[in-house]
Structure formats: C-alpha cells, structure tokens
Design an enzyme around this catalytic site. Structure first.
Site, PDB file in Angstrom:
ATOM      1  N   GLU A 286      -3.542  -0.078   7.983  1.00  0.00           N
ATOM      2  CA  GLU A 286      -2.407   0.308   8.832  1.00  0.00           C
ATOM      3  C   GLU A 286      -2.566  -0.290  10.223  1.00  0.00           C
ATOM      4  O   GLU A 286      -3.674  -0.343  10.755  1.00  0.00           O
ATOM      5  CB  GLU A 286      -2.307   1.839   9.010  1.00  0.00           C
ATOM      6  CG  GLU A 286      -1.708   2.581   7.858  1.00  0.00           C
ATOM      7  CD  GLU A 286      -1.680   4.081   8.096  1.00  0.00           C
ATOM      8  OE1 GLU A 286      -1.542   4.517   9.247  1.00  0.00           O
ATOM      9  OE2 GLU A 286      -1.800   4.817   7.102  1.00  0.00           O
TER      10      GLU A 286
ATOM     11  N   ARG B 226       0.851  -1.178   0.000  1.00  0.00           N
ATOM     12  CA  ARG B 226       0.000   0.000   0.000  1.00  0.00           C
ATOM     13  C   ARG B 226       0.897   1.241   0.000  1.00  0.00           C
ATOM     14  O   ARG B 226       1.721   1.405   0.898  1.00  0.00           O
ATOM     15  CB  ARG B 226      -0.905   0.012   1.243  1.00  0.00           C
ATOM     16  CG  ARG B 226      -1.690   1.302   1.374  1.00  0.00           C
ATOM     17  CD  ARG B 226      -2.557   1.349   2.637  1.00  0.00           C
ATOM     18  NE  ARG B 226      -3.270   2.613   2.681  1.00  0.00           N
ATOM     19  CZ  ARG B 226      -3.235   3.466   3.702  1.00  0.00           C
ATOM     20  NH1 ARG B 226      -2.556   3.199   4.804  1.00  0.00           N
ATOM     21  NH2 ARG B 226      -3.896   4.608   3.645  1.00  0.00           N
TER      22      ARG B 226
ATOM     23  N   ASN C 259      -7.559   1.672   9.709  1.00  0.00           N
ATOM     24  CA  ASN C 259      -6.263   1.927  10.350  1.00  0.00           C
ATOM     25  C   ASN C 259      -6.473   1.859  11.849  1.00  0.00           C
ATOM     26  O   ASN C 259      -7.394   2.494  12.380  1.00  0.00           O
ATOM     27  CB  ASN C 259      -5.731   3.314   9.986  1.00  0.00           C
ATOM     28  CG  ASN C 259      -5.217   3.382   8.556  1.00  0.00           C
ATOM     29  OD1 ASN C 259      -5.265   2.389   7.819  1.00  0.00           O
ATOM     30  ND2 ASN C 259      -4.736   4.543   8.165  1.00  0.00           N
TER      31      ASN C 259
ATOM     32  N   TYR D  53      -4.391   1.398  15.826  1.00  0.00           N
ATOM     33  CA  TYR D  53      -3.128   1.378  16.563  1.00  0.00           C
ATOM     34  C   TYR D  53      -3.256   1.124  18.065  1.00  0.00           C
ATOM     35  O   TYR D  53      -2.356   0.563  18.673  1.00  0.00           O
ATOM     36  CB  TYR D  53      -2.408   2.729  16.400  1.00  0.00           C
ATOM     37  CG  TYR D  53      -1.849   2.963  15.017  1.00  0.00           C
ATOM     38  CD1 TYR D  53      -0.554   2.570  14.708  1.00  0.00           C
ATOM     39  CD2 TYR D  53      -2.607   3.576  14.032  1.00  0.00           C
ATOM     40  CE1 TYR D  53      -0.020   2.789  13.445  1.00  0.00           C
ATOM     41  CE2 TYR D  53      -2.082   3.794  12.754  1.00  0.00           C
ATOM     42  CZ  TYR D  53      -0.790   3.394  12.475  1.00  0.00           C
ATOM     43  OH  TYR D  53      -0.270   3.595  11.230  1.00  0.00           O
TER      44      TYR D  53
ATOM     45  N   HIS E  32      -3.055  11.004   0.821  1.00  0.00           N
ATOM     46  CA  HIS E  32      -2.533  10.787   2.166  1.00  0.00           C
ATOM     47  C   HIS E  32      -1.946  12.120   2.648  1.00  0.00           C
ATOM     48  O   HIS E  32      -0.743  12.240   2.880  1.00  0.00           O
ATOM     49  CB  HIS E  32      -1.503   9.649   2.168  1.00  0.00           C
ATOM     50  CG  HIS E  32      -1.268   9.024   3.517  1.00  0.00           C
ATOM     51  ND1 HIS E  32      -1.394   7.674   3.754  1.00  0.00           N
ATOM     52  CD2 HIS E  32      -0.913   9.562   4.703  1.00  0.00           C
ATOM     53  CE1 HIS E  32      -1.118   7.409   5.034  1.00  0.00           C
ATOM     54  NE2 HIS E  32      -0.816   8.540   5.626  1.00  0.00           N
TER      55      HIS E  32
ATOM     56  N   GLU F 115      -7.584   8.409   6.428  1.00  0.00           N
ATOM     57  CA  GLU F 115      -7.861   9.013   7.729  1.00  0.00           C
ATOM     58  C   GLU F 115      -8.390  10.443   7.652  1.00  0.00           C
ATOM     59  O   GLU F 115      -7.723  11.391   8.097  1.00  0.00           O
ATOM     60  CB  GLU F 115      -6.600   8.977   8.603  1.00  0.00           C
ATOM     61  CG  GLU F 115      -6.035   7.589   8.802  1.00  0.00           C
ATOM     62  CD  GLU F 115      -4.913   7.534   9.830  1.00  0.00           C
ATOM     63  OE1 GLU F 115      -4.391   8.598  10.213  1.00  0.00           O
ATOM     64  OE2 GLU F 115      -4.576   6.425  10.270  1.00  0.00           O
TER      65      GLU F 115
HETATM   66  C1  PNW Z   1      -1.423   7.463  10.880  1.00  0.00           C
HETATM   67  N1  PNW Z   1      -3.365  10.148  16.478  1.00  0.00           N
HETATM   68  O1  PNW Z   1      -1.508   8.700  11.499  1.00  0.00           O
HETATM   69  C2  PNW Z   1      -1.070   7.832   9.446  1.00  0.00           C
HETATM   70  O2  PNW Z   1      -1.934   7.307   8.483  1.00  0.00           O
HETATM   71  C3  PNW Z   1       0.369   7.563   9.099  1.00  0.00           C
HETATM   72  O3  PNW Z   1       0.732   8.398   8.025  1.00  0.00           O
HETATM   73  C4  PNW Z   1       1.224   7.744  10.321  1.00  0.00           C
HETATM   74  O4  PNW Z   1       2.606   7.708  10.045  1.00  0.00           O
HETATM   75  C5  PNW Z   1       0.850   6.640  11.286  1.00  0.00           C
HETATM   76  O5  PNW Z   1      -0.533   6.674  11.587  1.00  0.00           O
HETATM   77  C6  PNW Z   1       1.630   6.655  12.593  1.00  0.00           C
HETATM   78  O6  PNW Z   1       1.375   7.824  13.307  1.00  0.00           O
HETATM   79  C7  PNW Z   1      -1.976   8.961  12.763  1.00  0.00           C
HETATM   80  O7  PNW Z   1      -2.824  11.137  17.043  1.00  0.00           O
HETATM   81  C8  PNW Z   1      -1.409  10.046  13.407  1.00  0.00           C
HETATM   82  O8  PNW Z   1      -4.327   9.510  17.027  1.00  0.00           O
HETATM   83  C9  PNW Z   1      -1.866  10.427  14.628  1.00  0.00           C
HETATM   84  C10 PNW Z   1      -2.917   9.740  15.219  1.00  0.00           C
HETATM   85  C11 PNW Z   1      -3.498   8.658  14.575  1.00  0.00           C
HETATM   86  C12 PNW Z   1      -3.015   8.263  13.338  1.00  0.00           C
END
Ligand code: PNW
Length: 485
Positions: free
Chosen positions: A382, A79, A311, A313, A125, A171
């Site tokens: 992601e 991707r 995505n 995390y 992006h 996002e």
């Molecule tokens: C994503 N938050 O960003 C993006 O899609 C990527 O480009 C980035 O490198 C990756 O996650 C890691 O950060 C985020 O603050 C940035 O919750 C910040 C947040 C969530 C996603």
C-alpha cells in the site's frame, strides 16, 4: 527504443489494492455473517459520516466491472482481501463454511487470471467475524484465535490453489493500537472512558499484537507444510510504518528516538518475524506488559516471511521526551509532529490528519528496513494519499473536476520515483507495488468523507467507477520505468 538500464526489472509487479469491508458491500447477501466492523460502524458516533460498509462500492456484485477496470489500467497484480465472515459466518474452527461466499472468491480469482492479472490475497484486513469477538474476546484470546485463524486460512489455501501470493495480516499495528489502545477502530477498546466503557490500553494492544504474530506463524506453517509443496507460492505479513526524522538533528536523543519510533511501529512485528524476539527498546519500556514468546512460538514466528509486505504513507518529525513513559504510551516515549525545530514542514496537508507526503522518507525507510532485515524481498502493498478538500467550506470539487487529482498524481510521481531510486541506487529488493487504492471506498472511521481512490466512485449513481488522472499517471510511470528488454 532501448530503455535506460537504470530501470525496474522486467518482472516487476505493479497494480492496485483494496480490502473486503471497504469495497464489497453485499453485507447480508448469500449468507455472510457480521464482522466487528459491521457492529462498530453501526454504533453511533464511531464513524465520521455515520455510514458503514453495507453497500460500499458494491464490488461483491461488480466483479466483472472491477476486473475490466484493472485491465484497462494495465495492472499486472491486484491485491484484495477475503471477508472471513463471508466464508465462515460464525468464524470458528467447528463452524460451517458458507459455500456461496467461498465460491465468490474462487470465481473472482478465475476472472482475474483470465484477464492476465495476478491475484495477491490478504486473509485478514480487520473484518473479524463478530461471533468470535463475542464468544471469546477475539484477538485478546491467543489460544482460541490462532486455531480459528489456522482453520480459516486452511480453507482458503485449499479453495484457491491458483493464488501464489498470500498475506496473512494487514497492518497488525492498526488492529492492536487503533482497536485496543486508542479505540478508534473496531472493536474500539481503550482505557479512555469517554470513548468506550471497557478496555485497558496499557496491556491489551501488546497482547493482541502477540496473538497476531502467533496466528501469522501458524498460517505460514500450514501453507509451507501442506500447500507450498504442491502449489508453489509464497506467504508473508504486511506491516505499516512511517519514516522518522529528528525534530532537532543536532540532538542525539532525538536521533535515537527516531529509531525507537520505527521499532515501536514496525520492529514490534518485524523483529519477531526475522529474529524471533521483540526489540530491546520495547522490552525496556514495557517490561512484562509485553508478552514473552514460548519456545514453540519462536519456532513458528521466526523466519515466517517469504517476503516483507510494506504499507507506507507518510513521515514525522520526532522529539524525545524527558519524562517517564506513560502507561498507555505506544510510541516509545516521544512526540511526533509535522514541523522540525527549524520550522520545516514535512509535507503538505491532506484530508487525513496523520498523512503528509514526504517521498524521500519512503526511500530512507526502504533503506532502514533493508539494512535491519538483511535486504529481504519487499512487496510494497500500500502507498497513496487523500487530497485536502477546498479550504473554505471543506467541500470536495464537483464531478468531473474531481477526476483531475493533480495533488495525488504528484504524490505518486514522488513516491514511485523514490522507490525506483532506492532500488537502482541503494540496492533494496522491491519486487512489487500496489497503490492504495483502486477506488474510493469506506475509509474506516472516516467513512466516505475521505477518498483514497485512483478511480472515483459515484456513491449516489450506482457505484459507477471513473478513473482519475492519477490512475493513468501510475500506469504510464510504471510502463516507462520497467525494462522491456
Ligand atoms: C491503511 N494511521 O490504514 C489501511 O491498510 C487501509 O485499509 C486504509 O484505507 C489506508 O491505510 C488509508 O488510511 C491506516 O493512522 C490507517 O497511521 C490509519 C493509519 C495508518 C494506516
């Protein structure tokens, strides 16, 4: 040897993800125009280490190396995103196409396919052509933006008929909230006058979110009307969002606030895409600050996903607020934290203030989304982590020890197994997974301080890439989980 029947389907796609501004470099090469991130990162004080994406991982000049790296790891899918200002330097629908920039992506897709790797392409992006921001306010101007995005998308669909997996926006929550409410991402607008002289956090993020949804619908319509019939292929939007656990599980108001948290982050976009309207919780809190969809817009947006791009995390504990919502609130009138009432920590700290691993949260969110949206086909586009630096001096381990990223390995084991459980035990329909990120890269406002790569990039040594242990862990894990028949 016969693999367990509790496994992922043979056609499950797995691989790695990146984004143009974070890896490409080549900022002034072959006629590329500036994006809002070029401008923002060169504004003093906006990026942690004061750096920018001028060179980054220099992927623009290292296509062969990147493809070979992906191949060596056994990736089935990659991707990546297209830099709009590389293809249309001024961005607009009447502005010229930069053939050299466009050709870069045509060649890159061919190289991937020659190596047996499926391209998954994100159109946007976050690197909006700066000229459009200056000309009409970029994402704040729905009527101009939707037409310019439609033309850009059409140019890409036309140029890349071999691409079968398209993502319109990455996002939109980040573009809207971080770019127009908190102001920590480009273009940096906010009501906080210590951060920026202009912006209105109470209205602009909701306007921008609406623009992105309508522009997404516009591009999907073009793809379905003009390209899907001849090329096949599919298109969707990628949404980010965290899992939410109640701070006090005995308090029904905290439990309710968890749903509201996910609605404000994810359903803000997913409800319009699946149901044609914003969530009731948002309408109730935001009133007419949240735009209304015209009937024509409902027609465009409702039903506009061929797959759900996810995505994911981290997770948070959620505590409801007793007070009236603040005008600039974007969370849903609640507090987020890493500790519960009984003092449990959601997960260990990382180098990213917002990220603490909680694999079970991934499984739970997959279930929540599947139930709400009718068990859609999901592509996890992601998932990944940074690693906390060494406590004492905030330094990272020296090379080559930094390749032994056991913390990240554990993250991926936990999250990928949680996804597998969600698939084989809970019946969620995940069909692809791309880890963030193929390599260390420009981590937006954190510059190069924070590394998310499964491959190390030696920024001082000609941007050479070295696989970390986690790259192999992911590869081995998927090989063991996928049915061979
Ligand atoms: C994503 N938050 O960003 C993006 O899609 C990527 O480009 C980035 O490198 C990756 O996650 C890691 O950060 C985020 O603050 C940035 O919750 C910040 C947040 C969530 C996603």
């Amino acid at each position: 040897m016969r693999k367990s029947r509790m496994a992922l389907p043979a056609d499950f796609l797995w691989g790695f993800a990146t984004a143009a501004y974070q890896i490409e470099g080549g900022a002034a090469q072959d006629g590329r125009g500036p994006s809002i991130w070029d401008t923002f990162s060169k504004t003093p004080g906006k990026v942690a280490d004061g750096k920018n994406g001028d060179v980054a991982c220099d992927s623009y000049n290292n296509a062969d190396q990147d493809v070979a790296l992906l191949k060596s790891l056994g990736a089935k899918v990659y991707r990546f995103s297209i830099s709009w200002p590389r293809v249309i330097p001024l961005g607009g629908r009447d502005d010229p196409v930069n053939e050299k920039g466009l050709q870069h992506y045509v060649t890159f897709v061919d190289k991937l396919l020659d190596a047996g790797i499926i391209p998954m392409v994100t159109l946007y992006h976050w690197d909006l052509p700066d000229a459009l921001d200056k000309k009409y306010g970029g994402l704040l101007n729905k009527e101009e933006f939707r037409l310019d995005f439609k033309r850009y998308a059409t140019v890409m669909f036309e140029a890349l008929p071999k691409v079968k997996h398209w993502i319109t926006f990455n996002e939109p929550w980040c573009s809207a909230v971080l770019g127009y409410n908190v102001g920590v991402h480009a273009p940096g607008r906010t009501s906080n006058r210590e951060v920026n002289p202009e912006g209105d956090s109470s209205t602009e993020c909701w306007i921008v979110g609406h623009t992105l949804l309508v522009a997404h619908g516009e591009a999907v319509k073009v793809y379905r009307d003009q390209f899907k019939p001849k090329n096949g292929g599919e298109i969707g939007i990628t949404l980010n969002g965290d899992w939410a656990e109640p701070w006090d599980p005995e308090d029904p108001l905290d439990v309710e606030a968890c749903d509201r948290k996910i609605e404000f982050a994810i359903s803000w976009f997913a409800d319009p895409v699946y149901f044609g309207k914003y969530p009731d919780s948002m309408r109730k809190q935001l009133g007419d600050r949240l735009p209304e969809f015209t009937p024509e817009e409902v027609e465009l947006v409702k039903g506009s996903n061929d797959f759900y791009g996810m995505n994911h995390y981290t997770a948070n504990y959620i505590k409801h607020k007793e007070t009236e919502p603040e005008p600039n609130d974007f969370l849903g009138n609640l507090e987020t934290g890493f500790y519960s009432k009984s003092g449990e920590n959601i997960g260990p700290r990382t180098q990213s203030a917002w990220l603490r691993p909680s694999p079970i949260g991934f499984r739970k969110l997959l279930g929540w989304l599947s139930k709400r949206y009718g068990y859609p086909k999901i592509y996890v586009t992601e998932n990944g982590t940074s690693e906390a630096k060494m406590d004492d001096d905030e330094k990272e381990p020296p090379f080559p020890e930094i390749l032994e990223d056991e913390f990240r390995c554990e993250y991926f084991r936990g999250y990928i197994n949680a996804m597998k459980d969600a698939i084989v035990e809970d019946g969620v329909n995940v069909r692809a997974y791309t880890a963030w990120s193929l390599m260390d890269n420009f981590e937006w406002a954190e510059g190069y301080v924070t590394r998310f790569g499964v491959c190390y990039v030696d920024y001082e040594g000609g941007q050479k890439r070295y696989p970390k242990k986690s790259a192999q862990v992911i590869s081995d894990l998927f090989k063991s989980l996928i049915k061979t028949e």
